[in-house]
Scaffold this active site. Structure first.
Site, short mmCIF file in Angstrom:
data_model
loop_
_atom_site.label_atom_id
_atom_site.label_comp_id
_atom_site.label_asym_id
_atom_site.label_seq_id
_atom_site.Cartn_x
_atom_site.Cartn_y
_atom_site.Cartn_z
N GLU A 1 14.48 6.69 12.31
CA GLU A 1 13.82 7.56 11.01
C GLU A 1 12.88 8.62 11.66
O GLU A 1 12.21 8.32 12.89
CB GLU A 1 13.16 6.95 10.21
CG GLU A 1 14.45 5.84 9.28
CD GLU A 1 13.97 4.86 8.18
OE1 GLU A 1 14.48 4.41 7.68
OE2 GLU A 1 12.35 4.66 8.31
N CYS B 1 2.84 6.48 7.46
CA CYS B 1 2.51 5.82 8.41
C CYS B 1 3.19 4.05 8.44
O CYS B 1 2.65 3.48 7.40
CB CYS B 1 0.85 5.68 9.07
SG CYS B 1 0.42 7.45 9.41
N1 SAH Z 1 3.35 2.81 18.04
C1 SAH Z 1 2.55 3.78 18.25
C2 SAH Z 1 3.11 5.03 17.42
C3 SAH Z 1 3.35 4.62 15.88
S1 SAH Z 1 2.21 5.32 14.97
C4 SAH Z 1 1.26 3.24 17.51
O1 SAH Z 1 1.13 2.04 16.87
O2 SAH Z 1 0.36 4.06 17.56
C5 SAH Z 1 1.86 4.49 13.52
C6 SAH Z 1 0.53 4.60 12.95
O3 SAH Z 1 0.61 3.93 11.76
C7 SAH Z 1 -0.44 3.71 13.69
O4 SAH Z 1 -1.57 4.23 13.97
C8 SAH Z 1 -0.45 2.37 13.06
O5 SAH Z 1 -1.67 1.79 13.38
C9 SAH Z 1 -0.36 2.96 11.73
N2 SAH Z 1 0.34 1.96 10.91
C10 SAH Z 1 1.20 1.15 10.79
N3 SAH Z 1 1.62 0.42 9.90
C11 SAH Z 1 0.87 1.09 8.77
C12 SAH Z 1 0.65 0.68 7.44
N4 SAH Z 1 1.57 -0.18 6.52
N5 SAH Z 1 -0.11 1.65 6.68
C13 SAH Z 1 -0.96 2.42 7.12
N6 SAH Z 1 -0.87 2.64 8.63
C14 SAH Z 1 0.03 2.01 9.56
#
Ligand code: SAH
Ligand code: SF4
Length: 332
Positions: free
Chosen positions: A82, A323
């Protein structure tokens, strides 16, 4: 493909033809018919040689009320990823791209983490996400590697895609408008510091206490907060750039004022900007969204200590495109 791969694959008689084809592909052409500066016979030969230019197809398109667009791409082997286009009030368009199918990091709060890891994406599959979004919504100004997957574990493909994204012959994005987000893979951060490209770096922290962070982000067991901080100091020394710390906060886990205070203490003397992301709901995970009061108290505490904190806008939530919500349709 970059220029050398195109030259090798197309066996042109004249070398400049490869550059022409590269220009078209880097700007998102989806058929050889579009390549009007190639002789017709050449276009026909290439169409026979490569009946399809893109390897993926759009399997579903979901548009949120806030204007965000989430695409699911079906890849040539049947796997799916996605990507999301987010538009802000100033009309800036940001493409949020995936780097892997699924993710091996298994962060406790993230939808993608529940899927496990299937494989890395190729540079082409990364670029196709960009072009598919751009062909629907027009010129894209920013790219963030914040979709599915851990970009530092597929850094060679991410680098190859960035080389095309930043090429003036292609989309021509400034490196400063491209962000790699990592869960904190120390060797990747050091590699990026030493070898570039000079894109922006974001690091998902979640908590500044080793026990809590290890529970939320298993990566902390191999790269703990001390090692991460050393790597970020090296990165900052090499690049001089401010780093973004991403703080997904859950109402029943890491959202207290004491958590904010610990983060402020840990982050010194790094030059950071903190992006607080109120947790986006993933029904199968045991967390709750923070209340508005929790988010405000958390941010106020950061600001009290002198940190620059912003609250991430919750775009794309209506299509599970915010996110940490990607992967809903992965197994469809
Ligand atoms: N794998 C990398 C890139 C993905 S970014 C990383 O983790 O940095 C995705 C972002 O969303 C990350 O900052 C993560 O901490 C955040 N994230 C993951 N699950 C989430 C959720 N359910 N709600 C809000 N933020 C979330
Ligand atoms: Fe992977 Fe990032 Fe999700 Fe963690 S937050 S599971 S690293 S995509």
């Amino acid at each position: 493909m970059g220029l050398p791969e195109i030259a090798a694959a197309c066996s042109f008689r004249a070398a400049f033809r490869a550059r022409q084809v590269y220009h078209w592909l880097a700007r998102g052409a989806s058929s050889f018919d579009e390549m009007t500066d190639l002789p017709l016979a050449e276009r026909e030969r290439l169409s026979r040689l490569f009946p399809r230019i893109w390897s993926s197809q759009v399997a579903s398109e979901l548009e949120d009320e806030d204007g965000s667009l989430k695409l699911q791409l079906r890849l040539s082997d049947g796997a799916a990823v996605e990507c999301v286009l987010l538009e802000d009030i100033e009309g800036r368009r940001t493409a949020c791209l995936s780097s892997q199918v699924g993710c091996p990091m298994r962060c406790a709060f993230c939808k993608t983490g529940t899927l496990g890891y299937l494989r890395d994406l190729t540079p082409g599959e990364i670029m196709e996400q960009f072009h598919q979004l751009s062909s629907r919504r027009g010129q894209i100004s920013n790219v963030v590697f914040m979709g599915m997957g851990e970009p530092m574990l597929n850094l060679s493909a991410v680098r190859a895609a960035i080389a095309i994204l930043a090429d003036p012959a292609g989309p021509g994005l400034s490196l400063r408008k491209i962000t790699i987000s990592t869960s904190g893979i120390v060797p990747g951060i050091i590699d990026l510091a030493e070898r570039g490209p000079a894109v922006r770096l974001a690091v998902s922290i979640a908590a500044a206490d080793d026990d809590l962070r290890s529970a939320l982000m298993p990566v902390n067991r191999s790269h703990d907060l001390a090692a991460l901080k050393t790597a970020l100091l090296i990165y900052q020394e090499k690049t001089g750039e401010r780093i973004t710390l991403e703080l997904p906060i859950m109402g029943n886990s890491n959202a207290t004022v004491a958590d904010a205070e610990a983060l402020a203490t840990w982050s010194r003397p790094l030059k950071v900007q903190v992006n607080v992301i109120p947790w986006n709901r993933v029904p199968e995970l045991p967390f709750v969204e923070p209340t508005r009061e929790q988010v405000e108290a958390y941010i106020s505490e950061l600001e009290r200590t002198g940190l620059v904190a912003t609250r991430r806008m919750r775009r794309g939530r209506g299509v599970m495109g915010a996110c940490g919500q990607l992967g809903d349709t992965l197994r469809a």
